[in-house]
Scaffold this motif. Structure first.
Motif, short mmCIF file in Angstrom:
data_model
loop_
_atom_site.label_atom_id
_atom_site.label_comp_id
_atom_site.label_asym_id
_atom_site.label_seq_id
_atom_site.Cartn_x
_atom_site.Cartn_y
_atom_site.Cartn_z
N GLU A 8 0.62 -1.19 -0.05
CA GLU A 8 -0.13 0.03 -0.08
C GLU A 8 0.92 1.18 -0.13
O GLU A 8 0.50 2.24 -0.44
N ILE A 9 2.15 1.16 0.60
CA ILE A 9 2.86 2.21 0.52
C ILE A 9 3.45 2.56 -0.91
O ILE A 9 3.74 3.71 -1.29
N THR A 10 4.22 1.35 -1.33
CA THR A 10 4.70 1.55 -2.70
C THR A 10 3.52 2.03 -3.69
O THR A 10 3.93 2.86 -4.70
N ASP A 11 2.39 1.59 -3.64
CA ASP A 11 1.38 1.89 -4.61
C ASP A 11 1.06 3.59 -4.38
O ASP A 11 0.90 4.33 -5.23
N TYR A 12 1.11 3.76 -3.09
CA TYR A 12 0.96 5.47 -2.89
C TYR A 12 2.26 6.20 -3.23
O TYR A 12 1.75 7.35 -3.96
N LEU A 13 3.45 5.80 -3.24
CA LEU A 13 4.45 6.29 -3.99
C LEU A 13 4.40 6.44 -5.50
O LEU A 13 4.59 7.68 -5.98
N ALA A 14 3.68 5.59 -6.11
CA ALA A 14 3.38 5.78 -7.58
C ALA A 14 2.46 6.74 -7.80
O ALA A 14 2.46 7.35 -8.94
N GLU A 15 1.25 6.72 -6.93
CA GLU A 15 0.41 7.81 -7.02
C GLU A 15 0.96 9.12 -6.97
O GLU A 15 0.58 10.14 -7.69
N LEU A 16 1.77 9.28 -5.97
CA LEU A 16 2.56 10.76 -5.75
C LEU A 16 3.44 10.90 -6.92
O LEU A 16 3.17 12.10 -7.19
N ASP A 17 4.14 9.99 -7.41
CA ASP A 17 4.82 10.38 -8.53
C ASP A 17 3.90 10.79 -9.79
O ASP A 17 4.51 11.99 -10.50
N ALA A 18 2.98 10.16 -10.07
CA ALA A 18 2.02 10.55 -11.06
C ALA A 18 1.45 12.00 -10.80
O ALA A 18 1.39 12.74 -11.78
N PHE A 19 1.14 12.17 -9.40
CA PHE A 19 0.34 13.47 -9.24
C PHE A 19 1.57 14.56 -9.39
O PHE A 19 1.34 15.68 -10.02
N ILE A 20 2.89 14.41 -9.09
CA ILE A 20 3.96 15.36 -9.43
C ILE A 20 4.03 15.77 -10.76
O ILE A 20 3.85 16.87 -11.03
N ASP A 21 4.19 14.80 -11.51
CA ASP A 21 4.45 14.95 -12.89
C ASP A 21 3.07 15.62 -13.56
O ASP A 21 3.29 16.51 -14.23
N ARG A 22 1.91 15.33 -13.23
CA ARG A 22 0.67 15.86 -13.66
C ARG A 22 0.58 17.18 -13.15
O ARG A 22 0.02 18.04 -13.95
N GLU A 23 0.51 17.41 -11.87
CA GLU A 23 -0.05 18.64 -11.29
C GLU A 23 1.01 19.67 -10.77
O GLU A 23 1.10 20.85 -10.69
N ILE A 24 2.33 19.02 -10.28
CA ILE A 24 3.13 19.89 -9.36
C ILE A 24 4.13 20.29 -10.67
O ILE A 24 4.51 21.75 -10.63
N LYS A 25 4.84 19.57 -11.39
CA LYS A 25 5.89 19.76 -12.20
C LYS A 25 5.40 21.06 -13.20
O LYS A 25 6.12 22.00 -13.38
N PRO A 26 4.22 21.20 -13.60
CA PRO A 26 3.70 22.22 -14.74
C PRO A 26 3.67 23.64 -13.78
O PRO A 26 4.17 24.58 -14.31
N ILE A 27 3.48 23.56 -12.31
CA ILE A 27 3.50 24.69 -11.80
C ILE A 27 4.95 25.25 -11.48
O ILE A 27 5.15 26.53 -11.67
N GLU A 28 5.82 24.26 -11.21
CA GLU A 28 7.26 24.67 -11.18
C GLU A 28 7.67 25.07 -12.22
O GLU A 28 8.52 26.06 -12.11
N ALA A 29 7.42 24.89 -13.51
CA ALA A 29 7.77 25.20 -14.99
C ALA A 29 7.56 26.52 -15.15
O ALA A 29 8.06 27.25 -15.86
N ARG A 30 6.05 27.03 -14.72
CA ARG A 30 5.56 27.96 -15.18
C ARG A 30 6.30 29.11 -14.49
O ARG A 30 6.67 29.42 -13.59
N ASP A 31 6.08 30.42 -15.66
CA ASP A 31 6.56 31.39 -15.13
C ASP A 31 8.02 31.50 -14.63
O ASP A 31 8.42 32.27 -13.50
N ASP A 32 8.90 30.74 -15.01
CA ASP A 32 10.13 30.56 -14.49
C ASP A 32 10.23 30.44 -12.74
O ASP A 32 11.21 30.81 -12.34
#
Length: 174
Positions: A8-32
């Motif tokens: 259940e923890i390794t599955d959650y890590l995969a969920e977090l990685d997908a969330f980072i790629d989908r939601e967080i990385k675009p914010i990080e890349a926006r507007d320098d």
């Protein structure tokens, strides 16, 4: 000691990685916004004209990250369901924090200022277990909304970073 990390923890890590790629990385890349995480980070984060306080745009970016992570159900992972959390275990938090730190510095996790998509919200647990009803009402909601944070001084003269041997004194000012 070696052991298997529960599925259940390794599955959650995969969920977090997908969330980072989908939601967080675009914010990080926006507007320098990457300037807050690369070689420019000290100057990007610091308002030198305001006594070295954090810059408003830096705080705003962290607030946006917390809101996105909270809406997705990750920010409150380790706290009880009564506070909107998932009752995440200490083992899960240790594995998650190691995993996010291993990914490197970024909007998803920054150990320097304790910001993360999975909040380290131990103050909520302290207040739940030891706070008065008035303290719980006054402090828990603004903490979870990102409007209040707590800290303590760690380095003390003659004691270094041993928080159990801190010496303090109060001086009244009128």
């Amino acid at each position: 000691m070696l052991f298997e990390i529960p599925t259940e923890i390794t599955d959650y890590l995969a969920e977090l990685d997908a969330f980072i790629d989908r939601e967080i990385k675009p914010i990080e890349a926006r507007d320098d916004n990457i300037r807050f995480f690369d070689h420019r980070r000290e100057n990007a984060r610091t308002d030198w004209e305001n006594d070295g306080h954090p810059r408003a745009d830096w705080w705003a970016l962290l607030a946006e990250m917390r809101q996105v992570a909270d809406k997705a159900g990750h920010y409150r992972f380790a706290i009880p369901q009564e506070f909107g959390g998932k009752n995440g275990s200490n083992l899960a938090m240790a594995v998650i924090r190691h995993h996010l730190a291993h990914k490197g510095l970024g909007l998803h996790n920054d150990l320097q200022n304790e910001s993360s998509i999975v909040g380290n919200l131990v103050q909520v647990l302290m207040l739940r277990d030891f706070g008065t009803p008035q303290q719980k009402a006054a402090f828990i909601p603004p903490m979870l909304e990102g409007k209040m944070g707590w800290s303590f001084g760690l380095t003390e003269e003659d004691h270094g970073s041993d928080a159990t041997h801190m010496d303090t004194r109060a001086v009244p000012e009128m």
